[in-house]
Every structure is written in structure tokens, then in C-alpha cells.
Design an enzyme around this catalytic site. Structure first.
Site, PDB file in Angstrom:
ATOM      1  CE  LYS A 205      18.194  31.513  32.979  1.00  0.00           C
ATOM      2  NZ  LYS A 205      17.799  31.907  32.249  1.00  0.00           N
TER       3      LYS A 205
ATOM      4  CG  ASP B  26      16.116  28.371  29.155  1.00  0.00           C
ATOM      5  OD1 ASP B  26      15.751  28.308  29.624  1.00  0.00           O
ATOM      6  OD2 ASP B  26      17.084  28.782  30.094  1.00  0.00           O
TER       7      ASP B  26
END
Ligand code: ATR
Length: 279
Positions: free
Chosen positions: A66, A102
Site C-alpha cells: 500500500k 478505505d
């Protein structure tokens, strides 16, 4: 012709994203395909080049890539820069652009749970200060909260995250034991740590002795679907939710970025629950 989408991570064998996205492509009559690519950190750069060569139109990024993906992209949206991580990449005008769904996915799922348009007046406690906490705290802090408190085993990490959130709201950092004693002050309590996740089912992030009835308790864990901590919170009159809601919403937001089509969240949720039932 259908387009290719995907996921990169390591390991990715247990990911529910392929079944969730492919299920929705099929239901909506889209001939696209979503494929999970297991890439080790050493393979990341070549792997991303290969994805570009295959003209992949978008992909999700999971642990451990990420952060490392950021310099490999053409552009990164501000939300992902603030969070410091990318979980979704989409292609626009030949460029691969990184974003993060997210945090916004979590915020939307929380607002749906409490039936509000924003978190105005709410006092929020976030437990943990890792990657998941960062996404949640940065997004939540931008929703008109009364205050945001971050509690973590390592206080310095909570302090660092609270400083970042101070750009958007009143934010502070406390220890886990301070969180336990002051628990009655908070309207919404969010566990972002993995404490209580299978196979350590007996563990709990903090004690709930001082919780107020009616507090919203949200646990990002979905394996098990209801942690011991959530069960206890419910028995004390809390309104609880697990990590499925965030998982579905972050996926739905990515789906919209890629296809311009709004997927059926309820159906995606059922697909995931069915998949988890098969664990
Ligand atoms: P993720 O990306 O899933 O958030 P992470 O970045 O490794 O994972 O963060 C894990 C979080 O859970 C951290 O806040 C960690 O606390 P520390 O910063 O003190 O390490 C917290 N955590 C994990 N295991 C814990 C435990 N047994 N007790 C208390 N906190 C724990």
C-alpha cells in the site's frame, strides 16, 4: 470486450475481493474480470509494469504494497497522500492514478450505521495507530466530529497520527488504560487493531467496564464476524458493527471509480457473507 481489473498483495489467497467484484460484474451484465495477482515485494516493480502492459484498467492494492506502490504511479490523489497509502488504482487518459477508498469507505459505512449525514457533535475514540487506523482517523476527522481521540499501545504512534488529524479536527492521543477509564465520554469507539481476530478469539483491545449504553462500537475485524469484544459491547447496550461494512464499501467505491457504475452494496455484502460462511 470485457476489461481486466485486479488485486496485488502478498499473500492474497484468502482475499474476498475477487468473488465480490466478479459476482457484481456478472450480476450487472458486465463482461469484465477481476484477478488476484500474488506479488512479493521483490516482484512489485516488474509486476506493476506487467499490469500496465496488459492494459489493466484498475486494481486494488493490499498488504504489503500500500505504501511501496506510490512512487510507481503517475499520480496520487490527496486523500491517499493524507492517509499515506494507496488501496485503489484506476486508469484515466493513459495514466495510472492512486487513491484510497478505505477511509471514505469506512466513514460511509459508519454514517449508514448511525443514520446520519456527518459525525457532527460526536466524540470518537480510535483504538490503534497502524495503517488501518490512519485511513479511519484521517477520514473520520474530516466529518465535523466534536473530537477525535487516538489510543494506542505505543503512545508516540498515536501522537503522530493525532497531529495529522489536527489539520481537520480537535484530536489528541491517550494510552490504552486511559481509554479504558474514560470510555464513558465517547459516542463512537472504533477498534482498528487485529486484537480478537481469529485464531486469538479470547483477546480484547480494551476493557469495556466504563462503556455507556447506546455507544456505537465498531470493530474492523470480520473474522470472526462477531468478536468477543463486540459481543460484550452488545450485552452492555452498545450498537455494534463488524468490518464487513467497511470492506464492502471500500470495494464499492473502487468499483464506481473503475466502471462508473454503482454496484448493489447489499448484494456484495451477501456475496462476502456467503464466502465467509464457507471458511
Ligand atoms: P494495520 O495496517 O492492520 O493497521 P499495523 O500497521 O501493524 O496493522 O497496526 C497494528 C495496530 O494494532 C497498532 O496500533 C498496534 O499497536 P502498536 O503501534 O503499539 O504496535 C496494535 N496492536 C497490535 N497488536 C497489539 C497488542 N497485542 N496489544 C496492543 N496493541 C496491538
Amino acid at each position: 470486450m470485457g476489461k481486466l481489473y485486479g488485486l496485488i498483495g502478498h499473500p492474497i489467497g484468502h482475499s474476498m475481493s475477487p468473488v465480490m467484484h466478479n459476482g457484481e460484474f456478472k450480476e450487472l451484465g458486465l463482461s469484465h474480470h477481476y484477478h488476484a495477482f500474488d506479488l512479493s515485494p521483490e516482484q512489485l516493480e516488474d509486476g506493476v509494469d506487467a499490469m500496465k502492459m496488459l492494459d489493466i484498467q484498475g486494481f486494488n492494492v493490499t498488504i504489503p504494497h500500500k505504501v511501496a506502490i506510490i512512487p510507481l504511479l503517475d499520480e496520487v490523489e490527496q486523500e491517499a497522500i493524507d492517509i499515506g497509502a494507496v488501496n485503489t488504482v484506476y486508469k484515466r487518459d493513459g495514466k495510472y492514478i492512486g487513491t484510497n477508498t478505505d477511509g471514505s469507505g469506512y466513514l460511509l459505512s459508519l454514517l449508514t450505521l448511525i443514520g446520519e449525514k456527518n459525525l457532527s457533535g460526536k466524540k470518537i475514540l480510535v483504538i490503534g495507530a497502524g495503517g488501518a487506523a490512519r485511513a479511519v482517523a484521517v477520514s473520520v476527522s474530516q466529518s465535523e466530529v466534536a473530537s477525535l481521540t487516538i489510543a494506542n499501545r505505543t503512545l508516540e504512534k498515536a501522537e503522530e497520527l493525532s497531529k495529522l488529524c489536527q489539520h481537520y479536527s480537535v484530536a489528541n492521543a491517550i494510552t490504552l488504560s486511559e481509554a479504558e477509564t474514560s470510555l464513558g465520554q465517547f459516542d463512537i469507539v472504533i477498534n482498528t487493531t487485529s486484537i480478537g481476530m481469529s485464531p486469538h478469539l479470547d483477546r480484547m483491545p480494551i476493557s469495556l467496564e466504563h462503556i455507556r449504553s447506546g455507544t456505537v462500537v465498531s470493530d474492523l475485524i470480520y473474522n470472526p464476524l462477531e468478536t468477543k469484544w463486540m459481543k460484550l459491547a452488545k450485552s452492555k447496550g452498545a450498537v455494534t458493527d463488524n468490518g464487513i461494512s467497511m470492506f464492502v464499501e471500500q470495494g464499492a467505491l473502487a468499483f464506481e471509480k473503475w466502471t462508473g457504475v454503482s454496484p448493489d452494496r447489499k448484494r456484495m455484502r451477501n456475496t462476502v457473507l456467503k464466502e465467509l460462511g464457507g471458511y
